[in-house]
Design an enzyme around this catalytic site. Structure first.
Site, PDB file in Angstrom:
ATOM      1  N   HIS A   1      51.572  13.012  56.908  1.00  0.00           N
ATOM      2  CA  HIS A   1      51.018  13.641  58.116  1.00  0.00           C
ATOM      3  C   HIS A   1      52.140  14.274  58.942  1.00  0.00           C
ATOM      4  O   HIS A   1      52.043  15.434  59.361  1.00  0.00           O
ATOM      5  CB  HIS A   1      50.263  12.574  58.925  1.00  0.00           C
ATOM      6  N   GLU A   2      53.210  13.523  59.164  1.00  0.00           N
ATOM      7  CA  GLU A   2      54.289  14.034  60.025  1.00  0.00           C
ATOM      8  C   GLU A   2      55.051  15.164  59.347  1.00  0.00           C
ATOM      9  O   GLU A   2      55.461  16.122  60.007  1.00  0.00           O
ATOM     10  CB  GLU A   2      55.233  12.897  60.424  1.00  0.00           C
TER      11      GLU A   2
ATOM     12  N   HIS B   1      53.279  18.344  59.853  1.00  0.00           N
ATOM     13  CA  HIS B   1      53.465  18.956  61.174  1.00  0.00           C
ATOM     14  C   HIS B   1      54.607  19.974  61.176  1.00  0.00           C
ATOM     15  O   HIS B   1      54.689  20.798  62.090  1.00  0.00           O
ATOM     16  CB  HIS B   1      53.766  17.890  62.221  1.00  0.00           C
TER      17      HIS B   1
ATOM     18  N   GLU C   1      46.661  18.778  64.648  1.00  0.00           N
ATOM     19  CA  GLU C   1      46.396  17.376  64.287  1.00  0.00           C
ATOM     20  C   GLU C   1      45.372  17.233  63.155  1.00  0.00           C
ATOM     21  O   GLU C   1      45.553  16.419  62.247  1.00  0.00           O
ATOM     22  CB  GLU C   1      45.954  16.583  65.515  1.00  0.00           C
TER      23      GLU C   1
ATOM     24  N   TYR D   1      41.261  13.332  64.976  1.00  0.00           N
ATOM     25  CA  TYR D   1      41.898  12.772  63.775  1.00  0.00           C
ATOM     26  C   TYR D   1      40.871  12.262  62.766  1.00  0.00           C
ATOM     27  O   TYR D   1      41.210  12.035  61.606  1.00  0.00           O
ATOM     28  CB  TYR D   1      42.844  11.629  64.148  1.00  0.00           C
TER      29      TYR D   1
HETATM   30 ZN   LIG Z   1      50.019  14.282  64.297  1.00  0.00          ZN
END
Ligand SMILES: [Zn+2]
Length: 454
Positions: free
Chosen positions: A304-305, A308, A327, A388
């Protein structure tokens, strides 16, 4: 712009430096002094007015002054600026927005296309994380985003704070020699000083903001093609940095193929101990929190990160008003990573644990649209479950409706068109409609909740 900036880019993207000369350039000189609990700095910003209208003032955000967030982080440090000048003329800064910004009244209006050089000093308190390290994201006065005839000076207690436009950074960072300093971009030089400190020179490509951290770090390394992935963790945490490095490199390679190329030469991660798995995304430097042994949750959060870096980092968005864009995409990217690298069974388990559970919560919360501004959700938890949980369900629905070929073409087009820029719900919808040839207004209205017609 000296040639050293190219060191921060993958060779294929070195040309992005010359192509983006109109972006702001920050020159930062930072001194980190843990013994006195302070970071002091001087900053020069070369700023060109690209707003199309004359500017009477320029706003700089002081992100460390944000109030304590919903997780209890922050609110315990303070940044102040002094000795402000514009092209050598003194300016008295005015604190605004709960001290999270200073307005600098320019000695004379800055016309469209004209440039000015801002210079200032600043000082901020620093507080060690529980492992003794100093994560220092957004730790310098940062240009606010101009929108219409006003500066965006949002203040929130939600976790993410920074809405900024891409810029170049040249940083000179001095810290005690027993600390390692890591930062966005690439370190191009290092020299020990006679007083027991070490000075590092850092350059970035076009990045949305600049993050750094200092600590007594051990490092694990991996690579994704010609991109170096470095994971740092304070010695003694016992966290499995090597495993996180492998996951991050695999995710980077996967997203590179799925979404379009990551343009920078390296990606750093600081791995920190915490109650649960989580992360804060900054360009080129991720703060990743592990709740214990590196397990399935850490693997998912790492992906996930890393995602980003595409969604928020390179292709930016207004994180206050359209937070779903980065997100929901990062959440769904975590699922894609599992699907591509670990197989359908792991992807399904991740979907149940990370998405479906929260989606059920979002339905129970009243099934709000995913496209609201953060302050339009009644609480952080409702925002969290909606964006999310329901967010990735929307993206999966969109993928099913468009088919894989058009869906991934749309993601690539959205990424490419908004590279170093700011994407919007409208531009995302447009990319989906163009890639598929389908009108999607009704689907976006149903899920995202705002008419996003261009
Ligand atoms: Zn995030």
């Amino acid at each position: 712009m000296d040639a050293a900036f190219a060191a921060a880019m993958r060779p294929a993207f070195a040309g992005d430096i010359a192509r983006n000369q109109g972006m702001p350039r920050y020159d930062l000189q930072l001194w980190i002094a843990p013994a006195s609990g302070a970071l002091t700095g001087t900053e020069q910003i070369r700023y060109t007015n690209r707003t199309g209208a004359p500017l009477n003032d320029i706003a700089l955000r002081l992100y460390p002054n944000f109030p304590t967030d919903v997780f209890g982080k922050g609110g315990d440090v303070r940044m102040d600026v002094s000795d402000v000048t514009a092209d050598g003329q003194a300016i008295a800064p005015r604190l605004v927005a709960q001290d999270t910004a200073v307005l600098l009244d320019l000695p004379q209006p800055l016309g469209p296309g004209a440039s000015t050089t801002l210079a200032l000093s600043f000082r901020a308190s620093i507080v060690a994380w529980r492992d003794g390290s100093f994560p220092l994201p957004s730790y310098y006065p940062m240009l606010a985003v101009r929108e219409g005839d006003a500066w965006r000076l949002d203040v929130t207690r939600f976790a993410d704070h920074v809405y900024a436009e891409s810029a170049f950074y040249a940083a000179t960072i001095t810290a005690p020699s027993d600390l390692t300093v890591i930062a966005s971009g690439s370190t191009i030089g290092e020299a020990q000083n006679a007083d027991g400190t070490t000075t590092r020179l850092v350059r970035t490509g076009p990045v949305r903001e600049f993050a750094l951290a200092a600590g007594n770090f051990a490092r694990a390394q991996a690579a994704a093609g010609d991109v170096a992935v470095n994971v740092y963790t304070e010695r003694g945490t016992g966290l499995d940095a090597a495993q996180v490095a492998r996951v991050a490199a695999a995710a980077l390679a996967d997203f590179d193929r799925r979404f379009g190329a990551y343009p920078y030469a390296e990606l750093d991660i600081q791995l920190l101990p915490y109650e649960y798995d989580g992360g804060d995304e900054f360009p080129g430097l991720i703060m990743l929190y592990a709740g214990g042994a590196v397990g399935a949750g850490t693997r998912y959060v790492t992906a996930h990160e890393v995602a980003h870096q595409w969604w928020y980092g390179v292709a930016g968005n207004d994180i206050f008003r359209q937070p779903w864009l980065d997100e929901a995409l990062a959440q769904y990217s975590g699922i894609l990573y599992a699907e591509d690298v670990a197989g359908p069974a792991v992807a399904e388990a991740d979907w149940q644990r990370e998405v479906a559970r929260r989606y059920r919560g979002a339905l129970a919360d009243g099934n709000l649209p995913i496209g609201l501004a953060i302050d339009e959700y009644p609480s952080f938890n409702v925002y969290y479950r909606t964006v999310y949980g329901k967010g990735p369900v929307f993206l999966r629905t969109l993928r099913e409706q468009l088919g894989d070929a058009a869906f991934f073409t749309a993601l690539q087009d959205y990424y490419t068109r908004n590279r170093y820029g700011v994407g919007t719900t409208a531009s995302f919808q447009q990319a989906c409609e163009q890639a598929s040839g389908q009108p999607l207004g009704a689907l976006f209205a149903e899920w995202v909740g705002r008419s996003a017609a261009p």
